[in-house]
Write a protein that holds these residues in place. Structure first.
Motif, PDB file in Angstrom:
ATOM      1  N   SER A  28      82.189  47.195 110.590  1.00  0.00           N
ATOM      2  CA  SER A  28      80.927  47.283 109.858  1.00  0.00           C
ATOM      3  C   SER A  28      79.720  47.003 110.745  1.00  0.00           C
ATOM      4  CB  SER A  28      80.932  46.270 108.696  1.00  0.00           C
ATOM      5  OG  SER A  28      82.000  46.522 107.809  1.00  0.00           O
ATOM      6  N   SER A  72      78.883  51.001  97.289  1.00  0.00           N
ATOM      7  CA  SER A  72      79.615  51.531  98.436  1.00  0.00           C
ATOM      8  C   SER A  72      80.073  50.443  99.399  1.00  0.00           C
ATOM      9  CB  SER A  72      78.757  52.554  99.193  1.00  0.00           C
ATOM     10  OG  SER A  72      77.601  51.950  99.732  1.00  0.00           O
ATOM     11  N   THR A  73      79.328  49.340  99.474  1.00  0.00           N
ATOM     12  CA  THR A  73      79.678  48.290 100.440  1.00  0.00           C
ATOM     13  C   THR A  73      81.098  47.762 100.251  1.00  0.00           C
ATOM     14  OG1 THR A  73      77.392  47.606 100.824  1.00  0.00           O
ATOM     15  CG2 THR A  73      79.102  45.971 101.242  1.00  0.00           C
ATOM     16  N   LEU A 129      77.663  42.231 101.859  1.00  0.00           N
ATOM     17  CA  LEU A 129      78.592  42.460 102.962  1.00  0.00           C
ATOM     18  C   LEU A 129      79.115  41.138 103.507  1.00  0.00           C
ATOM     19  CD1 LEU A 129      80.021  44.264 104.952  1.00  0.00           C
ATOM     20  CD2 LEU A 129      77.878  44.505 106.230  1.00  0.00           C
ATOM     21  N   CYS A 176      81.811  40.013 101.133  1.00  0.00           N
ATOM     22  CA  CYS A 176      83.066  40.753 101.293  1.00  0.00           C
ATOM     23  C   CYS A 176      83.855  40.244 102.499  1.00  0.00           C
ATOM     24  CB  CYS A 176      82.786  42.249 101.439  1.00  0.00           C
ATOM     25  SG  CYS A 176      82.156  43.051  99.943  1.00  0.00           S
ATOM     26  N   ILE A 236      83.561  49.075  98.640  1.00  0.00           N
ATOM     27  CA  ILE A 236      84.526  50.174  98.788  1.00  0.00           C
ATOM     28  C   ILE A 236      84.820  50.414 100.255  1.00  0.00           C
ATOM     29  CG2 ILE A 236      84.907  52.635  98.420  1.00  0.00           C
ATOM     30  CD1 ILE A 236      83.192  52.420  95.896  1.00  0.00           C
ATOM     31  N   GLU A 237      83.756  50.513 101.074  1.00  0.00           N
ATOM     32  CA  GLU A 237      83.922  50.761 102.505  1.00  0.00           C
ATOM     33  C   GLU A 237      84.634  49.615 103.197  1.00  0.00           C
ATOM     34  OE1 GLU A 237      82.910  53.284 104.926  1.00  0.00           O
ATOM     35  OE2 GLU A 237      83.213  54.389 103.063  1.00  0.00           O
ATOM     36  N   VAL A 238      84.189  48.394 102.939  1.00  0.00           N
ATOM     37  CA  VAL A 238      84.719  47.243 103.670  1.00  0.00           C
ATOM     38  C   VAL A 238      86.187  47.020 103.351  1.00  0.00           C
ATOM     39  CG1 VAL A 238      84.544  44.751 103.990  1.00  0.00           C
ATOM     40  CG2 VAL A 238      82.476  46.131 103.863  1.00  0.00           C
ATOM     41  N   THR A 286      88.402  49.060 101.871  1.00  0.00           N
ATOM     42  CA  THR A 286      89.256  50.208 102.159  1.00  0.00           C
ATOM     43  C   THR A 286      89.643  50.258 103.626  1.00  0.00           C
ATOM     44  OG1 THR A 286      88.271  51.497 100.353  1.00  0.00           O
ATOM     45  CG2 THR A 286      89.403  52.724 102.079  1.00  0.00           C
ATOM     46  N   ARG A 287      88.744  49.846 104.510  1.00  0.00           N
ATOM     47  CA  ARG A 287      88.979  49.966 105.948  1.00  0.00           C
ATOM     48  C   ARG A 287      89.611  48.717 106.563  1.00  0.00           C
ATOM     49  NH1 ARG A 287      83.340  52.069 108.302  1.00  0.00           N
ATOM     50  NH2 ARG A 287      84.575  52.267 110.199  1.00  0.00           N
ATOM     51  N   THR A 288      89.849  47.693 105.768  1.00  0.00           N
ATOM     52  CA  THR A 288      90.426  46.458 106.305  1.00  0.00           C
ATOM     53  C   THR A 288      91.926  46.618 106.517  1.00  0.00           C
ATOM     54  OG1 THR A 288      88.755  45.084 105.228  1.00  0.00           O
ATOM     55  CG2 THR A 288      90.802  44.009 105.894  1.00  0.00           C
TER      56      THR A 288
END
Length: 317
Positions: free
Chosen positions: A184, A18-19, A161, A164, A21-23, A25-27
């Motif tokens: 984050s 998930s790390t 993280l 990333c 994907i989250e990082v 996707t939101r950049t």
């Protein structure tokens, strides 16, 4: 827009998956458009993640078209890796994709043979096993991540993280990476960059420590030519007492702490400005450019110009 493919294998660690994907996707870029397209890829359509199963919308063929491939850790690092996965990773690397692993994902990258002869890291608990299983890989258990250019490895989940954010900074510069870090709730300070770079964050100080006012004063005055005697006088202590208390609460000495503060500021200026190295040296408090270059190399592991070239980022592509 760059494409990031996240590889999901049976036994994948959910947080490691998930790390990225989250990082990514939101950049967002400065114009607020997405910086990345994220694809979750699997060797099979359904992936066993232990406490749940997930559907991988893309197959291994999507790795070939990705700019970056992220390999998350798996619960069983010794589990055999399907040949199709190894072949897809090798093909992606041959085409020029950047491959990066989180935690035990380093075992997967090592199984491709791509890490042979290179420095790599993984979670400290698995470092000995990685070294034994892949003796041609130089395993370093003491860093957050290692960047060999197109092949990167990171330690535990939190270091994933860090990795990333490091990749985002390489791609788009410090400002975009800093925004991603804020989303984050993560500092953009735990650096461990390309092969020769190692993480050198400031040692933590316990909240409420008697040293907090002194540390704030040191940061505010770091550009001055401060010596241990002046620091001790400001703290109202002998130099011996100050050194002892500093070591007890931060694990380092006042002078080393001050040098790291200066180096951190120099890193920011190297990333964010075009100032000559000599000007940066003077601005952050070093008496001479030679002293600055020597200290920078000892702390960061490379010279200021090489650091600037690595971390200024490139134009969005």
């Amino acid at each position: 827009m760059r494409t990031v493919a996240v590889l999901a294998l049976d036994g994948v660690v959910p947080f490691d998956l998930s790390t990225p994907i989250e990082v990514f996707t939101r950049t967002l870029l400065p114009d607020r458009t997405p910086a990345y397209r994220v694809l979750v890829c699997g060797a099979t359509p359904t992936v066993d993640a232990g406490s749940f199963t997930l559907q991988a919308p893309w197959g291994l063929d999507a790795l070939v078209d990705a700019d970056t491939v992220i390999v998350p850790g798996c619960a069983d690092a010794t589990a055999p890796v399907p040949d199709a996965v190894l072949d897809a990773l090798r093909e992606a690397a041959a085409r020029g994709a950047r491959l990066a692993s989180i935690c035990s994902g380093a075992f997967v990258l090592a199984a491709t043979g791509l890490l042979d002869g290179l420095r790599a890291t993984t979670h400290w608990a698995g470092a000995a096993a990685l070294a034994a299983r892949h003796p041609r890989v130089e395993v370093d258990p003491d860093v957050l991540y290692v960047d060999n250019g197109r092949l990167l490895t990171s330690a535990g989940a939190a270091a994933g993280l860090d990795l990333c954010l490091h990749l985002i900074r390489r791609d788009h510069g410090s400002a975009v990476a800093a925004d991603a870090a804020r989303l984050s709730v993560m500092p953009l300070e735990r650096e461990g960059g390309q092969a020769q770079f190692i993480a050198h964050e400031l040692p933590p100080t316990p909240r409420g420590s008697a040293l907090e006012p002194l540390l704030r004063w040191l940061e505010d005055n770091s550009a001055r030519d401060l010596g241990l005697a002046e620091i001790a006088a400001h703290a109202g202590m002998s130099t011996r007492t100050l050194n002892r208390r500093f070591r007890e609460q931060t694990g380092t000495t006042p002078v080393r702490w001050l040098h790291r503060t200066r180096i951190r500021r120099a890193q920011h200026l190297l990333e964010a400005t075009d100032h000559p190295v000599d000007r940066i040296a003077a601005r952050v408090g070093f008496g001479s450019p030679t002293a600055f270059r020597d200290r920078f190399r000892r702390v960061v592991g490379t010279n200021p110009q090489a650091y600037r070239s690595a971390f200024r980022g490139t134009a969005p592509g």
